[in-house]
Write a protein that holds these residues in place. Structure first.
Motif, PDB file in Angstrom:
ATOM      1  N   PRO A   1      15.179  11.244  -1.429  1.00  0.00           N
ATOM      2  CA  PRO A   1      14.591  10.012  -1.962  1.00  0.00           C
ATOM      3  C   PRO A   1      13.297   9.655  -1.235  1.00  0.00           C
ATOM      4  O   PRO A   1      13.077  10.029  -0.082  1.00  0.00           O
ATOM      5  CB  PRO A   1      15.683   8.971  -1.717  1.00  0.00           C
ATOM      6  CG  PRO A   1      16.475   9.511  -0.573  1.00  0.00           C
ATOM      7  CD  PRO A   1      16.438  11.002  -0.713  1.00  0.00           C
ATOM      8  N   ASP A   2      12.444   8.946  -1.932  1.00  0.00           N
ATOM      9  CA  ASP A   2      11.177   8.510  -1.373  1.00  0.00           C
ATOM     10  C   ASP A   2      11.341   7.159  -0.698  1.00  0.00           C
ATOM     11  O   ASP A   2      12.031   6.267  -1.220  1.00  0.00           O
ATOM     12  CB  ASP A   2      10.117   8.403  -2.472  1.00  0.00           C
ATOM     13  CG  ASP A   2       9.778   9.758  -3.056  1.00  0.00           C
ATOM     14  OD1 ASP A   2       9.756  10.731  -2.285  1.00  0.00           O
ATOM     15  OD2 ASP A   2       9.545   9.844  -4.283  1.00  0.00           O
ATOM     16  N   PRO A   3      10.685   6.967   0.465  1.00  0.00           N
ATOM     17  CA  PRO A   3      10.800   5.685   1.162  1.00  0.00           C
ATOM     18  C   PRO A   3       9.885   4.636   0.546  1.00  0.00           C
ATOM     19  O   PRO A   3       8.890   4.956  -0.096  1.00  0.00           O
ATOM     20  CB  PRO A   3      10.344   6.030   2.579  1.00  0.00           C
ATOM     21  CG  PRO A   3       9.358   7.132   2.382  1.00  0.00           C
ATOM     22  CD  PRO A   3       9.870   7.935   1.210  1.00  0.00           C
ATOM     23  N   THR A   4      10.250   3.407   0.763  1.00  0.00           N
ATOM     24  CA  THR A   4       9.413   2.276   0.370  1.00  0.00           C
ATOM     25  C   THR A   4       9.004   1.535   1.645  1.00  0.00           C
ATOM     26  O   THR A   4       9.871   1.057   2.403  1.00  0.00           O
ATOM     27  CB  THR A   4      10.171   1.330  -0.564  1.00  0.00           C
ATOM     28  OG1 THR A   4      10.537   2.045  -1.748  1.00  0.00           O
ATOM     29  CG2 THR A   4       9.308   0.132  -0.941  1.00  0.00           C
ATOM     30  N   LEU A   5       7.713   1.491   1.904  1.00  0.00           N
ATOM     31  CA  LEU A   5       7.184   0.798   3.072  1.00  0.00           C
ATOM     32  C   LEU A   5       6.692  -0.570   2.650  1.00  0.00           C
ATOM     33  O   LEU A   5       6.073  -0.725   1.589  1.00  0.00           O
ATOM     34  CB  LEU A   5       6.051   1.596   3.709  1.00  0.00           C
ATOM     35  CG  LEU A   5       6.402   3.023   4.151  1.00  0.00           C
ATOM     36  CD1 LEU A   5       5.193   3.685   4.782  1.00  0.00           C
ATOM     37  CD2 LEU A   5       7.591   3.026   5.100  1.00  0.00           C
ATOM     38  N   GLY A   6       6.966  -1.577   3.499  1.00  0.00           N
ATOM     39  CA  GLY A   6       6.580  -2.935   3.146  1.00  0.00           C
ATOM     40  C   GLY A   6       6.073  -3.712   4.345  1.00  0.00           C
ATOM     41  O   GLY A   6       6.337  -3.371   5.504  1.00  0.00           O
ATOM     42  N   ALA A   7       5.318  -4.742   4.052  1.00  0.00           N
ATOM     43  CA  ALA A   7       4.822  -5.667   5.079  1.00  0.00           C
ATOM     44  C   ALA A   7       5.075  -7.088   4.584  1.00  0.00           C
ATOM     45  O   ALA A   7       4.954  -7.370   3.387  1.00  0.00           O
ATOM     46  CB  ALA A   7       3.335  -5.436   5.339  1.00  0.00           C
ATOM     47  N   ARG A   8       5.413  -7.996   5.535  1.00  0.00           N
ATOM     48  CA  ARG A   8       5.732  -9.382   5.163  1.00  0.00           C
ATOM     49  C   ARG A   8       4.965 -10.329   6.071  1.00  0.00           C
ATOM     50  O   ARG A   8       4.994 -10.224   7.300  1.00  0.00           O
ATOM     51  CB  ARG A   8       7.231  -9.638   5.290  1.00  0.00           C
ATOM     52  CG  ARG A   8       7.643 -11.063   4.937  1.00  0.00           C
ATOM     53  CD  ARG A   8       9.142 -11.247   5.110  1.00  0.00           C
ATOM     54  NE  ARG A   8       9.560 -12.593   4.810  1.00  0.00           N
ATOM     55  CZ  ARG A   8       9.859 -13.049   3.606  1.00  0.00           C
ATOM     56  NH1 ARG A   8       9.780 -12.237   2.554  1.00  0.00           N
ATOM     57  NH2 ARG A   8      10.235 -14.310   3.416  1.00  0.00           N
TER      58      ARG A   8
END
Length: 412
Positions: free
Chosen positions: A265-272
């Protein structure tokens, strides 16, 4: 044969010789090019290239996009008696791991290449249709030419019989027989002209711009050069259908590799970024997420692998069918040439027989019924020779077309 009939034959042969040198057996190549380039099937295939190019750009860019989520709240502080605004901004984007981006780009390139092969295939199929329509017209026009020549000979025969009847050298029954033979030949000539006109309309409707000459060109009887193995190699090398099947198999192999890579699976990178209590508290955070793969990813990869195996078998089937068709077409072309040679020799002999019968009738040594029968056999031989020659020429041109040796546009 009377002097006038001999003169007519000389004129016809001379016209045929001039026509053989002055007119090509096939329509002009520039007209063929314009007709093929504007053919609906070719235009549809060209639109398919544009669609695949756009799809290729989409695959290279990927379907993952930056996702932004903005939320706003109001916090009620009872102790202070205030409403404090708060907000949060989240940015997330999945990323392709490993060779997935490379495989997607390769899938796009292969799709464009396959679409371009489809243009060549459409062009080639349209060329076959044009060649078939051209020879349909040639056959009908050649029959009209032969029946017209026969009608002219029988018209002269009718004039000769008229003179003999007036002199009392022949019964009136012979005039009825001569007139009936002339009317029959004229009827056949009209029917052949109608069929030729219909074939011309059919050809020009499907391929506007292809000129139809006033008289059919005389097609030369030419032997087929090369052996069956040589023709097979050239046709297999240039066959669009086989190239398309191979391109499809290659693309599906790449698609299977892409489906197998998708097991990971492909990762999901996020910033908050958030602000709480009216800016009194600010936070900046990062996140990473992974889907937990289930059975669907493995099943999809297995399905893609099976589809690849099926495509390889379709490619093998196309190659087997192409080799069989090429061998059959080679046999048809070579045997048609031999048959046309025999038909021409039979035509020459029966034309001489009809001429001798005409001379014998002029000398009173043969009845008119025998002359009419000899002419009927002769026209049948002439028609058979004309059709055999056209059949041999069409088979030879079809081989050349499939080997990309007929029109330059076919090589492109």
């Amino acid at each position: 044969m009377t002097k006038g009939v001999r003169t007519l034959f000389v004129i016809l042969l001379a016209a045929a010789a001039v026509q053989l040198h002055a007119a090509d057996e096939l329509p002009p190549e520039d007209a063929v090019r314009r007709a093929l380039e504007s053919h609906p099937a070719v235009l549809a295939a060209l639109a398919g290239v544009q669609q695949r190019e756009a799809a290729s750009r989409a695959l290279a860019a990927g379907t993952y996009e930056l996702n932004m989520r903005l939320s706003a709240d109001r916090r009620r502080e009872e102790a202070l008696g205030q409403n404090l605004p708060e907000y949060a901004l989240d940015l997330e984007r999945p990323f392709r791991l490993g060779r997935k981006a490379e495989l997607d780009a390769e899938l796009g390139r292969q799709g464009v290449a396959e679409a371009k092969l489809a243009v060549g295939d459409a062009m080639h199929e349209a060329s076959r249709e044009l060649l078939r329509g051209w020879f349909d017209w040639l056959r009908a026009a050649a029959q009209g030419r032969d029946w017209t020549a026969q009608a002219q000979l029988l018209e002269q025969q009718l004039g000769s019989v008229d003179r003999r009847v007036r002199r009392g050298d022949a019964p009136r029954q012979e005039r009825i027989l001569a007139e009936s033979a002339f009317e029959q030949a004229s009827s056949q000539a009209l029917l052949a002209e109608a069929r030729a006109a219909a074939a011309a309309v059919q050809l020009t409707s499907g391929f506007p711009g292809v000129p139809i000459p006033a008289a059919p060109p005389v097609v030369a009887l030419k032997p087929l050069e090369g052996d069956a193995l040589g023709w097979r190699e050239r046709i297999v090398k240039h066959n669009h259908e086989l190239a398309l099947a191979r391109a499809e198999a290659q693309r599906l192999q790449t698609a299977a590799a892409r489906a197998d890579a998708n097991r990971t699976p492909d990762p999901t990178l996020g910033a908050r970024l958030s602000s709480e209590r009216d800016g009194a508290e600010k936070t900046l955070g990062f996140s990473v997420g992974f889907p937990l793969p289930g059975e669907a990813r493995g099943a999809t990869a297995q399905a893609a692998s099976a589809e690849t195996r099926a495509a390889l078998q379709r490619e093998a089937l196309v190659l087997r069918r192409l080799e069989a068709q090429t061998a059959a077409l080679y046999q048809l072309a070579s045997r048609s040439y031999e048959a046309a040679e025999r038909a021409e020799r039979a035509d020459d002999g029966l034309q001489r027989n009809a001429e001798l019968a005409g001379r014998a009738y002029a000398l009173g040594e043969l009845g008119l019924a025998d002359v009419i029968a000899a002419r009927r056999i002769a026209i049948e031989a002439r028609l058979a020779a004309s059709l055999a020659k056209l059949d041999a020429a069409e088979a030879r041109y079809r081989l050349m077309l499939d080997a990309h040796e007929l029109w330059a546009i076919d090589n492109e």
